[in-house]
Design a protein around this motif. Structure first.
Motif, PDB file in Angstrom:
ATOM      1  N   GLU A 218      47.924  33.826  36.645  1.00  0.00           N
ATOM      2  CA  GLU A 218      46.966  32.745  36.854  1.00  0.00           C
ATOM      3  C   GLU A 218      46.406  32.759  38.268  1.00  0.00           C
ATOM      4  OE1 GLU A 218      46.566  31.859  33.225  1.00  0.00           O
ATOM      5  OE2 GLU A 218      45.706  30.381  34.567  1.00  0.00           O
ATOM      6  N   ALA A 219      47.241  33.205  39.251  1.00  0.00           N
ATOM      7  CA  ALA A 219      46.774  33.198  40.634  1.00  0.00           C
ATOM      8  C   ALA A 219      45.565  34.110  40.792  1.00  0.00           C
ATOM      9  CB  ALA A 219      47.895  33.652  41.549  1.00  0.00           C
ATOM     10  N   ASP A 220      45.476  35.141  39.947  1.00  0.00           N
ATOM     11  CA  ASP A 220      44.390  36.109  40.058  1.00  0.00           C
ATOM     12  C   ASP A 220      43.160  35.710  39.245  1.00  0.00           C
ATOM     13  OD1 ASP A 220      46.528  39.032  40.067  1.00  0.00           O
ATOM     14  OD2 ASP A 220      45.860  37.714  41.677  1.00  0.00           O
ATOM     15  N   LEU A 221      43.240  34.573  38.599  1.00  0.00           N
ATOM     16  CA  LEU A 221      42.203  34.203  37.641  1.00  0.00           C
ATOM     17  C   LEU A 221      40.787  34.352  38.188  1.00  0.00           C
ATOM     18  CD1 LEU A 221      41.410  33.020  34.895  1.00  0.00           C
ATOM     19  CD2 LEU A 221      41.722  30.748  35.876  1.00  0.00           C
ATOM     20  N   PHE A 222      40.626  33.969  39.438  1.00  0.00           N
ATOM     21  CA  PHE A 222      39.271  33.968  39.979  1.00  0.00           C
ATOM     22  C   PHE A 222      38.963  35.226  40.796  1.00  0.00           C
ATOM     23  CE2 PHE A 222      40.296  29.523  39.122  1.00  0.00           C
ATOM     24  CZ  PHE A 222      39.223  29.178  38.323  1.00  0.00           C
ATOM     25  N   ASP A 223      39.861  36.201  40.763  1.00  0.00           N
ATOM     26  CA  ASP A 223      39.611  37.471  41.462  1.00  0.00           C
ATOM     27  C   ASP A 223      38.951  38.452  40.508  1.00  0.00           C
ATOM     28  OD1 ASP A 223      40.389  37.527  44.141  1.00  0.00           O
ATOM     29  OD2 ASP A 223      42.506  37.423  43.541  1.00  0.00           O
ATOM     30  N   TRP A 224      37.750  38.844  40.779  1.00  0.00           N
ATOM     31  CA  TRP A 224      37.063  39.792  39.891  1.00  0.00           C
ATOM     32  C   TRP A 224      37.095  41.182  40.501  1.00  0.00           C
ATOM     33  CZ3 TRP A 224      35.994  38.041  35.242  1.00  0.00           C
ATOM     34  CH2 TRP A 224      35.717  36.678  35.047  1.00  0.00           C
ATOM     35  N   SER A 225      37.267  42.202  39.678  1.00  0.00           N
ATOM     36  CA  SER A 225      37.179  43.575  40.178  1.00  0.00           C
ATOM     37  C   SER A 225      35.697  43.920  40.355  1.00  0.00           C
ATOM     38  CB  SER A 225      37.813  44.544  39.183  1.00  0.00           C
ATOM     39  OG  SER A 225      37.019  44.610  38.010  1.00  0.00           O
ATOM     40  N   ALA A 226      35.435  45.000  41.088  1.00  0.00           N
ATOM     41  CA  ALA A 226      34.040  45.409  41.297  1.00  0.00           C
ATOM     42  C   ALA A 226      33.372  45.703  39.952  1.00  0.00           C
ATOM     43  CB  ALA A 226      34.005  46.649  42.185  1.00  0.00           C
TER      44      ALA A 226
ATOM     45  N   SER B 266      27.291  35.548  46.212  1.00  0.00           N
ATOM     46  CA  SER B 266      27.613  35.239  47.602  1.00  0.00           C
ATOM     47  C   SER B 266      29.095  34.933  47.788  1.00  0.00           C
ATOM     48  CB  SER B 266      26.756  34.073  48.094  1.00  0.00           C
ATOM     49  OG  SER B 266      26.720  33.074  47.120  1.00  0.00           O
ATOM     50  N   ASP B 267      29.782  34.554  46.704  1.00  0.00           N
ATOM     51  CA  ASP B 267      31.195  34.202  46.829  1.00  0.00           C
ATOM     52  C   ASP B 267      31.907  34.740  45.593  1.00  0.00           C
ATOM     53  OD1 ASP B 267      33.653  33.078  46.917  1.00  0.00           O
ATOM     54  OD2 ASP B 267      32.990  30.991  46.854  1.00  0.00           O
ATOM     55  N   SER B 268      32.541  35.921  45.746  1.00  0.00           N
ATOM     56  CA  SER B 268      33.065  36.586  44.555  1.00  0.00           C
ATOM     57  C   SER B 268      34.269  35.848  43.968  1.00  0.00           C
ATOM     58  CB  SER B 268      33.417  38.034  44.863  1.00  0.00           C
ATOM     59  OG  SER B 268      34.486  38.046  45.765  1.00  0.00           O
ATOM     60  N   LYS B 269      34.619  34.717  44.542  1.00  0.00           N
ATOM     61  CA  LYS B 269      35.754  33.951  44.005  1.00  0.00           C
ATOM     62  C   LYS B 269      35.321  32.530  43.663  1.00  0.00           C
ATOM     63  CE  LYS B 269      40.614  34.119  44.952  1.00  0.00           C
ATOM     64  NZ  LYS B 269      41.693  34.505  45.799  1.00  0.00           N
ATOM     65  N   GLU B 270      34.075  32.366  43.321  1.00  0.00           N
ATOM     66  CA  GLU B 270      33.522  31.042  43.041  1.00  0.00           C
ATOM     67  C   GLU B 270      34.416  30.314  42.029  1.00  0.00           C
ATOM     68  OE1 GLU B 270      31.032  27.880  43.009  1.00  0.00           O
ATOM     69  OE2 GLU B 270      32.032  28.646  41.212  1.00  0.00           O
ATOM     70  N   THR B 271      34.793  29.081  42.329  1.00  0.00           N
ATOM     71  CA  THR B 271      35.721  28.386  41.428  1.00  0.00           C
ATOM     72  C   THR B 271      35.173  27.075  40.872  1.00  0.00           C
ATOM     73  OG1 THR B 271      36.721  27.305  43.320  1.00  0.00           O
ATOM     74  CG2 THR B 271      37.796  29.305  42.518  1.00  0.00           C
ATOM     75  N   GLY B 272      33.996  26.654  41.302  1.00  0.00           N
ATOM     76  CA  GLY B 272      33.563  25.309  40.928  1.00  0.00           C
ATOM     77  C   GLY B 272      32.703  25.201  39.679  1.00  0.00           C
ATOM     78  N   ILE B 273      32.176  26.316  39.170  1.00  0.00           N
ATOM     79  CA  ILE B 273      31.167  26.199  38.115  1.00  0.00           C
ATOM     80  C   ILE B 273      31.761  26.354  36.713  1.00  0.00           C
ATOM     81  CG2 ILE B 273      28.991  27.153  37.233  1.00  0.00           C
ATOM     82  CD1 ILE B 273      28.241  27.810  40.114  1.00  0.00           C
ATOM     83  N   LEU B 274      32.677  27.317  36.559  1.00  0.00           N
ATOM     84  CA  LEU B 274      33.317  27.485  35.247  1.00  0.00           C
ATOM     85  C   LEU B 274      34.752  26.952  35.294  1.00  0.00           C
ATOM     86  CD1 LEU B 274      32.312  31.047  33.942  1.00  0.00           C
ATOM     87  CD2 LEU B 274      31.005  28.931  33.922  1.00  0.00           C
TER      88      LEU B 274
END
Ligand code: HEC
Ligand code: HEC
Length: 390
Positions: free
Chosen positions: A33-41, A221-229
């Motif tokens: 879960e900690a990686d949930l918002f980390d996207w690979s290239a 601009s923010d590859s870890k955006e957490t507020g929209i989804l």
């Protein structure tokens, strides 16, 4: 001398940073879960490929020289909404392709003068398609629009009536666009031109920005955006572009490859041959891309027909991949409207995986939570999904 220890601790720091970077890269979506918002290239690139910002201006339509003429589109728009173009004076294109319902309707089968044999298709983003109808039996948009007019269960009129109606109600705008009076032209030419005006209008129906598109934009601009989804929607998106392989067919900014696939939809009566019999109809019409009334240059245009794979057997039971934009707002689903919810669509994908009905889908490994997450993600593709539910 003093510089050395400093240098080596720097080197260790760098090594550690590189090491943790590698860990993130080699473990992009293991589900922690900690990686949930980390996207690979790779995931980031796939997400961008689905974003509306990647939608180019519509390609030209060489078989319809009026495709981008605003006056032709205005004429087409009027006819699209005109129920006088029907056997009982009550059916227009907009009866089935309802603007308030994603340009489709809420019925399992289209209902005009009679009951159609398939579900009404949503008609947003048509300018980007090459083949039309669930089976792709029309090779150009203007050619498609003529089908429902003469279909006895849709508008139920014929081309002679179309000419009379154009003369009676649209004589002036017709003359303006086509530079000739509809009385001077052969009935087939008026019919073809009516289709070209309708197509010019349908081409203007384009998708609206959704919460998913806002998210894709924010990720730039923010590859870890957490507020929209939400978390579930984020997990669903990861599945969509990864493990669940939905993107194999539902790809590009319209979430469709425009091609034909076996996806295991159960028949609700007689088996529907889908694409399997469409090639015959393609050949039969003079209103097609290479037909008498086309504006295409037969030497230069129409590669989609020239290089068409006509292996009938391979295509029996295949249907055009529909767009998923707006899908959550407009049940029912599939070519025969057999599913009333997205949950049913997704459950079926899992249930039929590996069967001969669905030799192209392999979703057997999806868990119940995966299906819920995919459904949550599909909800972000609707334009009225702009509230953030975090
Ligand atoms: C009775 C309901 C009904 C009416 C009226 C109707 N349609 Fe449709 N439309 C459908 C159905 C059903 C399909 C799919 C038919 C099939 O695949 O055999 C469809 C398919 C389409 C498609 C193909 C979409 C795609 O992705 O390939 C377009 C475009 C379209 N209609 C435009 C129109 C236009 C323009 C009119 C008016 C001239 C019209 N329709 C009238 C029900 C209707
Ligand atoms: C092999 C290509 C392929 C793959 C992979 C695929 N789809 Fe589909 N999808 C289709 C086709 C084709 C249809 C239409 C089938 C029909 O009409 O019978 C469809 C229909 C749908 C529909 C119904 C849309 C509508 O308007 O009727 C949804 C929702 C959907 N797919 C979601 C997904 C999801 C989510 C995944 C991943 C789990 C996925 N699809 C994987 C090809 C595919």
């Amino acid at each position: 001398m003093k510089a050395e220890p400093l240098g080596s601790s720097k080197a260790i720091g760098l090594l550690l940073t590189a090491f943790s970077f590698c860990v993130v890269l080699s473990n992009p979506s293991k589900g922690a879960e900690a990686d949930l918002f980390d996207w690979s290239a790779r995931e980031l690139a796939l997400i961008q490929s689905l974003s509306l910002s990647q939608l180019l201006p519509p390609p030209s339509s060489p078989s319809n020289k009026y495709a981008d003429d605003p006056e032709a589109a205005a004429l087409g728009r009027a006819i699209f909404h005109d129920s006088r173009f029907s056997a009982n004076g009550e059916v227009s294109c907009a009866t089935c392709h309802r603007q308030d319902y994603g340009f489709t309707d809420d019925l399992p089968k289209g209902l005009g003068i009679g009951l159609a044999s398939r579900r009404t298709m949503p008609i947003v983003g048509m300018a980007y398609q090459k083949w039309f109808f669930w089976d792709g039996r029309a090779d150009s948009l203007w050619s498609q629009t003529l089908g429902p007019l003469e279909n006895p269960v849709e508008h139920g009129i014929d081309r002679h009536q179309v000419q009379q109606l154009v003369l009676a109600h649209y004589s002036q705008p017709y003359q303006q666009v086509f530079e000739d009076d509809a009385t001077n032209q052969p009935v087939d030419q008026v019919f073809a031109n009516t289709g070209k005006a309708l197509a010019a209008h349908v081409r203007t129906l384009l998708p609206e920005k959704t919460r998913f598109d806002l998210y894709a934009h924010a990720l730039q601009s923010d590859s870890k955006e957490t507020g929209i989804l939400t978390e579930a929607e984020t997990r669903g998106l990861r599945l969509f572009v990864g493990k669940a392989k939905c993107i194999n067919c539902h790809n590009g900014p319209m979430f469709t490859n425009g091609e034909f696939h076996h996806s295991g939809t159960p028949d609700d009566g007689e088996p529907d041959p889908g694409r399997g019999t469409a090639f015959l109809e393609l050949e039969a019409t003079e209103f097609g891309f290479f037909g008498k009334w086309s504006d295409a240059d037969p030497e230069a245009d129409g590669d989609h027909i020239r290089f068409l794979d006509r292996d009938t057997r391979k295509y029996v039971g295949t249907f055009k991949t529909p767009t998923l934009r707006g899908a959550s707002d407009r049940p029912p689903y599939m070519h025969n409207g057999t599913f009333t919810s997205l949950a049913q669509v997704l459950n079926n994908y899992r249930a039929v995986s590996g069967s001969t009905l669905a030799d192209e889908v392999s979703h057997g490994d999806l868990t119940d939570r995966d299906l819920n997450d995919l459904e949550a993600f599909l909800g972000t593709l609707s334009s009225n999904s702009n509230d953030v539910h975090n």
